[in-house]
Design a protein around this motif. Structure first.
Motif, mmCIF file in Angstrom:
data_model
loop_
_atom_site.group_PDB
_atom_site.id
_atom_site.type_symbol
_atom_site.label_atom_id
_atom_site.label_comp_id
_atom_site.label_asym_id
_atom_site.label_seq_id
_atom_site.Cartn_x
_atom_site.Cartn_y
_atom_site.Cartn_z
ATOM 1 N N SER A 14 -7.224 -36.551 -29.677
ATOM 2 C CA SER A 14 -7.819 -36.968 -28.592
ATOM 3 C C SER A 14 -8.479 -38.387 -28.928
ATOM 4 N N GLN A 15 -8.690 -38.751 -30.090
ATOM 5 C CA GLN A 15 -8.947 -40.283 -30.366
ATOM 6 C C GLN A 15 -7.762 -41.283 -30.144
ATOM 7 N N LEU A 16 -6.686 -40.523 -30.405
ATOM 8 C CA LEU A 16 -5.494 -41.130 -30.273
ATOM 9 C C LEU A 16 -5.086 -41.685 -28.839
ATOM 10 N N VAL A 17 -5.236 -40.665 -28.063
ATOM 11 C CA VAL A 17 -5.027 -40.837 -26.620
ATOM 12 C C VAL A 17 -6.108 -41.839 -26.017
ATOM 13 N N ASP A 18 -7.212 -41.757 -26.409
ATOM 14 C CA ASP A 18 -8.406 -42.760 -26.157
ATOM 15 C C ASP A 18 -7.870 -44.107 -26.580
ATOM 16 N N ALA A 19 -7.733 -44.165 -27.834
ATOM 17 C CA ALA A 19 -7.150 -45.761 -28.238
ATOM 18 C C ALA A 19 -6.241 -46.066 -27.089
ATOM 19 N N MET A 20 -5.155 -45.343 -26.888
ATOM 20 C CA MET A 20 -4.091 -45.808 -26.067
ATOM 21 C C MET A 20 -4.630 -46.226 -24.830
ATOM 22 N N LYS A 21 -5.494 -45.291 -24.320
ATOM 23 C CA LYS A 21 -6.069 -45.673 -23.063
ATOM 24 C C LYS A 21 -7.071 -47.079 -22.942
ATOM 25 N N ALA A 22 -7.599 -47.038 -23.892
ATOM 26 C CA ALA A 22 -8.374 -48.282 -24.255
ATOM 27 C C ALA A 22 -7.709 -49.670 -24.417
ATOM 28 N N GLY A 23 -6.186 -49.439 -24.986
ATOM 29 C CA GLY A 23 -5.620 -50.751 -25.098
ATOM 30 C C GLY A 23 -5.417 -50.912 -26.686
ATOM 31 N N THR A 24 -6.373 -50.159 -27.491
ATOM 32 C CA THR A 24 -6.421 -50.429 -28.916
ATOM 33 C C THR A 24 -5.213 -49.958 -29.803
#
Length: 498
Positions: A202-212
């Motif tokens: 979930s943190q990976l997808v959140d990072a992609m959504k945030a542009g990190t």
């Protein structure tokens, strides 16, 4: 000191080149190669420009001994002796040894070692990117102990970020690019009542959504879709919470790919999540043509990230070198080591030394050693053959141990393939001694080395690993350094001159 002696030393030093040329060994290739190396070293110039891009290559578990057997394997596959072979990164101009211990562990784990490289501080065993006051497996210690990541700094600087691995994307080394967790094994779930952090997928997808995180390529598809749901590559999901992260990613405008053809077909207009296997990618020795190699993924990641004129940070992990060593399957480890070297060569070819800092290292070593007095050219994946009295090549006679039986060049101290077998009374013994071994058996792709101490899985080692570097500020790597120092060189290189 005697003045006459001092003057003699100075005179000898001044005339060293001429003196060397007059030596009887001056015509030897070994001698002339040594002289050529001196000239190369004298011509070295430090690159003090600012790094536009940083690529961190991590061959998981590929310490000095593992690197040696990879070198031998690659060189022998090209028809040489192996020991004089030079892997692509071994030609890099800068070299250091890296100390890999964790805050609370003499023998390290991949999570805090990767975390050290991505944050600049050493961390605790089995944790990723949390400060020293965090406690393994204790979710309540996450809040307030989260560390800032190199990827986050690069995002703030307007750069793109990528993670490539032949392991699961949620595994320790790639997760260190984007995740913060009290347990490296919380890949698709956290304990009940844990609200301080999400699972790693979930943190990976959140990072992609945030542009990190802009490009993520590797395995681990089962952790992104619910149980009973098909993964992008046709397998079965394993999330117990019913969350479909793949659908969430698609809805957020992220491209999902599952094989080499889809990877090659990307137009680069969106962030990319590549899920090429349900768990880890295949060992290179077993990889199907439809599955991209580590070099394939590295090439595509660089192409995609390079569209950002502000530059990028990319971490590339060869995760399965580690897994093969854990299985005491040296041959698969060597083959994946060669695949890693190919990926490094690809990145070096695609980038410019003037503006790209490339670092090649490992997170830790394994309990591995090279056995016996073997003659030159002895196949690294087989038995140790004796040293010849004349000529260069080994004899055809295997070196025998005190029990009268041959042994392999590569050995491990512990692992599941121990010669000590559990007896009916629960003790361990080898009543019949070591099994005899032929060259054909030793060179089989599925052969696991004979080891002594019985364990379910071979362990890591705390021995230093090597680091090779080139590009802006690579010369800051020198001597023996702490693993967290790698972050500081990367950070300095991208900010030099500001």
């Amino acid at each position: 000191m005697n003045k006459l002696f001092t003057a003699s030393v100075l005179a000898l030093a001044t005339a060293s080149t001429a003196f060397a040329q007059d030596l009887p060994q001056a015509g030897s290739t070994w001698f002339t190669d040594g002289q050529a190396t001196i000239e190369t070293m004298l011509a070295k110039q430090a690159n003090t420009g600012r790094a536009l891009n940083v690529i961190l290559f991590v061959a998981d578990g590929n310490g000095v001994a593992s690197n040696y057997m990879n070198r031998m394997w690659a060189g022998q596959q090209e028809g040489g002796m192996g020991d004089d072979y030079v892997q692509p990164f071994e030609a890099f101009p800068e070299l250091a040894l890296v100390k890999t211990y964790n805050i609370n562990a003499q023998t390290p784990d991949s999570a805090p070692t990767a975390g050290a490289m991505n944050t600049g501080v050493k961390q605790r065993f089995n944790l990723i990117n949390l400060g020293e006051n965090a406690v393994h497996d204790d979710c309540s210690t996450v809040a307030g102990n989260e560390l800032t990541l190199f990827s986050e700094l690069m995002t703030q600087a307007g750069k793109s970020v990528g993670a490539v691995t032949s392991a699961r994307l949620t595994h320790a080394t790639p997760a260190a690019v984007y995740a913060k967790t009290a347990n490296r094994n919380w890949e698709d779930a956290v304990p009940e009542g844990c609200t301080a952090q999400k699972d790693i997928a979930s943190q990976l997808v959140d990072a992609m959504k945030a542009g990190t995180l802009d490009v993520a390529l590797g395995g681990g598809a089962r952790y992104f879709v619910p149980e009973g749901t098909e993964t992008p590559n046709g397998g079965q999901g394993g999330r117990a919470d019913g969350v479909n992260l793949v659908e969430m990613a698609r809805e957020a405008g992220i491209d999902i790919i599952a094989d080499k053809a889809e990877l090659d077909a990307l137009d680069g207009s969106k962030p990319v999540l590549g899920l090429i296997a349900d768990s880890h990618a295949a060992y290179e020795a077993d990889r199907a043509e439809t599955e991209p190699s580590l070099a394939d993924m590295t090439k595509r990641a660089i192409e995609l990230l390079s569209t950002n004129e502000n530059g990028f940070y990319l971490e590339v992990e060869s995760g399965r070198v580690d897994h093969a060593n854990h299985a005491t399957n040296a041959k698969r480890a060597m083959i994946d080591g060669k695949a890693f070297a190919d990926a490094v060569a690809m990145a070096d070819e695609m980038t410019d030394d003037a503006d790209t800092l490339i670092i090649v290292t490992a997170d830790h070593e394994h309990a591995i050693a090279m056995n016996g007095y073997c003659g030159r050219g002895t196949p690294i994946d087989g038995l140790c053959f004796d040293v010849a009295q004349t000529g260069i090549l080994h004899t055809d006679e295997p070196v025998l141990a005190a029990d009268g039986k041959p042994y392999t060049v590569v050995g491990y101290l512990n692992g599941a393939s121990s010669v000590l077998v559990e007896q009916e009374d629960g003790t361990f013994a080898a009543p019949d001694g070591r099994p005899d071994l032929t060259q054909e058996q030793a060179q089989d792709i599925d052969y696991t080395q004979q080891v002594l101490i019985p364990k379910d899985s071979e362990s890591h080692s705390g021995v230093d690993v090597a680091l090779y570097a080139k590009g802006p500020w690579a010369h800051l790597f020198d001597g023996t350094v702490e693993q967290n120092y790698i972050f500081h060189v990367m950070d300095y290189a991208v900010n030099a001159g500001e």
